[in-house]
Design an enzyme around this catalytic site. Structure first.
Site, mmCIF file in Angstrom:
data_model
loop_
_atom_site.group_PDB
_atom_site.id
_atom_site.type_symbol
_atom_site.label_atom_id
_atom_site.label_comp_id
_atom_site.label_asym_id
_atom_site.label_seq_id
_atom_site.Cartn_x
_atom_site.Cartn_y
_atom_site.Cartn_z
ATOM 1 N N ASP A 1 -8.252 -107.296 24.290
ATOM 2 C CA ASP A 1 -8.590 -106.509 25.399
ATOM 3 C C ASP A 1 -8.426 -107.027 26.784
ATOM 4 O O ASP A 1 -8.536 -106.266 27.930
ATOM 5 C CB ASP A 1 -9.939 -106.106 25.236
ATOM 6 C CG ASP A 1 -10.704 -107.365 25.002
ATOM 7 O OD1 ASP A 1 -10.489 -108.443 24.683
ATOM 8 O OD2 ASP A 1 -12.085 -107.316 25.365
ATOM 9 N N THR B 1 -13.723 -116.502 26.266
ATOM 10 C CA THR B 1 -12.949 -115.692 27.588
ATOM 11 C C THR B 1 -14.048 -115.704 28.615
ATOM 12 O O THR B 1 -15.080 -115.749 28.645
ATOM 13 C CB THR B 1 -12.946 -114.244 27.070
ATOM 14 O OG1 THR B 1 -11.881 -114.139 26.033
ATOM 15 C CG2 THR B 1 -12.674 -113.349 28.109
ATOM 16 N N THR C 1 -16.174 -109.711 27.064
ATOM 17 C CA THR C 1 -15.965 -110.830 26.141
ATOM 18 C C THR C 1 -16.225 -110.350 24.644
ATOM 19 O O THR C 1 -17.348 -109.659 24.229
ATOM 20 C CB THR C 1 -16.489 -112.193 26.604
ATOM 21 O OG1 THR C 1 -16.488 -112.965 25.532
ATOM 22 C CG2 THR C 1 -18.029 -112.098 26.554
ATOM 23 N N GLY C 2 -15.627 -110.732 23.709
ATOM 24 C CA GLY C 2 -15.875 -110.382 22.050
ATOM 25 C C GLY C 2 -14.715 -110.310 21.444
ATOM 26 O O GLY C 2 -13.671 -110.475 21.974
ATOM 27 N N ARG D 1 -0.012 -111.440 19.893
ATOM 28 C CA ARG D 1 -1.082 -110.611 19.927
ATOM 29 C C ARG D 1 -1.593 -110.468 21.250
ATOM 30 O O ARG D 1 -1.927 -111.315 21.961
ATOM 31 C CB ARG D 1 -2.433 -111.031 18.851
ATOM 32 C CG ARG D 1 -3.657 -110.330 18.938
ATOM 33 C CD ARG D 1 -4.726 -110.851 19.320
ATOM 34 N NE ARG D 1 -5.923 -110.330 19.527
ATOM 35 C CZ ARG D 1 -7.077 -110.616 20.074
ATOM 36 N NH1 ARG D 1 -6.833 -111.441 21.051
ATOM 37 N NH2 ARG D 1 -8.004 -109.601 20.211
ATOM 38 N N VAL D 2 -2.096 -109.071 21.570
ATOM 39 C CA VAL D 2 -2.451 -108.836 22.910
ATOM 40 C C VAL D 2 -3.987 -108.203 22.751
ATOM 41 O O VAL D 2 -4.263 -107.197 21.798
ATOM 42 C CB VAL D 2 -1.842 -107.938 23.586
ATOM 43 C CG1 VAL D 2 -2.576 -107.380 24.821
ATOM 44 C CG2 VAL D 2 -0.567 -108.436 23.929
HETATM 45 N N1 ASP Z 1 -11.622 -110.642 24.040
HETATM 46 C C1 ASP Z 1 -10.885 -111.958 23.667
HETATM 47 C C2 ASP Z 1 -9.777 -111.313 22.804
HETATM 48 O O1 ASP Z 1 -10.021 -110.709 21.866
HETATM 49 C C3 ASP Z 1 -11.789 -113.046 23.182
HETATM 50 C C4 ASP Z 1 -13.036 -113.584 23.840
HETATM 51 O O2 ASP Z 1 -13.840 -112.634 24.519
HETATM 52 O O3 ASP Z 1 -13.190 -114.645 23.418
HETATM 53 O O4 ASP Z 1 -8.811 -111.676 22.988
#
Ligand code: ASP
Length: 313
Positions: free
Chosen positions: A205, A174, A225-226, A202-203
């Site tokens: 954060d 992300t 991000t995470g 799916r949604v």
């Molecule tokens: N936070 C993003 C999600 O869960 C994924 C990511 O940060 O890579 O959709």
């Protein structure tokens, strides 16, 4: 007049070892630096923080190394679904879109929702609105790269949700940006393809204001991000702001406490947090986080491993 500041992330996790060495490493560093320069040129010309974060995120969306726009991860049905959000710290206005399949730059689509009575639009209706707003549209195939197809073939049918943050994945996450413009206004924007092999629909954060994105001129701007389900469960971005505003915690302590909570609910990741006085923190509890920042007329500074600060001439 305040010094302009722009900071970005390109995902938290762990790149394959070969990717943290030349020549692949340079591609990531260049990608981050290009995004920083795009935002910097807007801020330097007197542009606003919202313009700058959207420009920086759009450059990362166009770069297939990152999990946003072209090069995003695939859902379990082999298709791409994109999400983004943006928030203006000056007036608190927000815009978000999720489940996008056709708008080339999801962050620009999200921006079209700012000032609208609905802050977040999903799916085909969101794409249609972006199209009506005159944004560049593309065929869904544009977003799908060979690398992501290969990743999906490994995962398909296994039921595993490959986090963009796990060893087995070549992690490019992300993307997000926070900025302070010359007027002292803050803004934040975040964009993603979600998690590899996630269920269609799916949604996470990223498109949820208060979870993946937050900006308030008086408190801070945040992009995350995470493992997004954990960040959403905690209303992470707003949680950081609340810890600062309501408990008087300083920025690094607030970000660290919120990231500890993410671990407590089974997540991991990182964030970028910018305070009104220009204090910037980019903490993460994964082995790596792609990140960078630029101030005033300076050069981009980027990092992947903990503690790295590499100036890109
Ligand atoms: N936070 C993003 C999600 O869960 C994924 C990511 O940060 O890579 O959709």
């Amino acid at each position: 007049m305040k010094d302009c500041i722009l900071a970005i992330h390109g995902g938290a996790g762990r790149l394959k070892d070969s990717q943290t060495r030349a020549p692949v490493r340079q591609d990531y560093e260049r990608g981050l630096a290009d995004a920083l320069r795009a935002g910097q040129s807007i801020l330097f010309a007197g542009g606003g923080a919202v313009d700058a974060v959207c420009a920086a995120v759009a450059v990362l969306e166009d770069n297939e190394l990152f999990n946003a726009g072209r090069g995003a991860v695939l859902c379990s049905n082999g298709e791409v679904e994109l999400s983004a959000s943006v928030m203006d710290g000056n007036d608190g206005s927000v815009g978000a879109m999720a489940g996008l399949r056709r708008v080339r730059n999801p962050v620009i689509g999200a921006r079209t929702m700012m000032g609208h009575m609905h802050g977040l639009l999903f799916g085909a209706e969101a794409d249609a609105r972006a199209e009506r707003a005159g944004l560049e549209m593309t065929a869904p195939d544009y977003f799908i790269t060979d690398r992501r197809r290969a990743q999906w073939s490994e995962l398909r049918g296994t039921g595993a949700i490959a986090l963009d943050h796990s060893d087995r994945d070549n992690v490019q996450g992300t993307v997000g940006a926070v900025a302070r413009d010359a007027q002292g206004n803050l803004a934040a924007a975040t964009s993603t393809g979600g998690l590899a092999n996630q269920l269609p629909g799916r949604v996470g954060d990223t498109p949820i204001v208060g979870a993946g994105t937050w900006a308030d001129n008086q408190v801070c701007a945040v992009s995350t991000t995470g493992k997004g389900d954990a960040f959403a469960q905690l209303a992470f971005a707003r949680r950081v702001a609340d810890l600062i505003e309501l408990t008087g915690m300083n920025v690094p302590d607030a970000a660290a406490a919120a990231l500890d909570d993410v671990v407590r609910v089974g997540g991991e990741g990182g964030c970028i947090v910018l305070a009104p006085d220009g204090e910037l923190h980019q903490p993460f509890n994964t082995p790596q986080m792609l990140r960078g920042w630029i101030t005033g007329a300076g050069q981009p500074v980027v990092g992947i491993l903990p503690g790295e600060k590499i100036e890109i001439a």
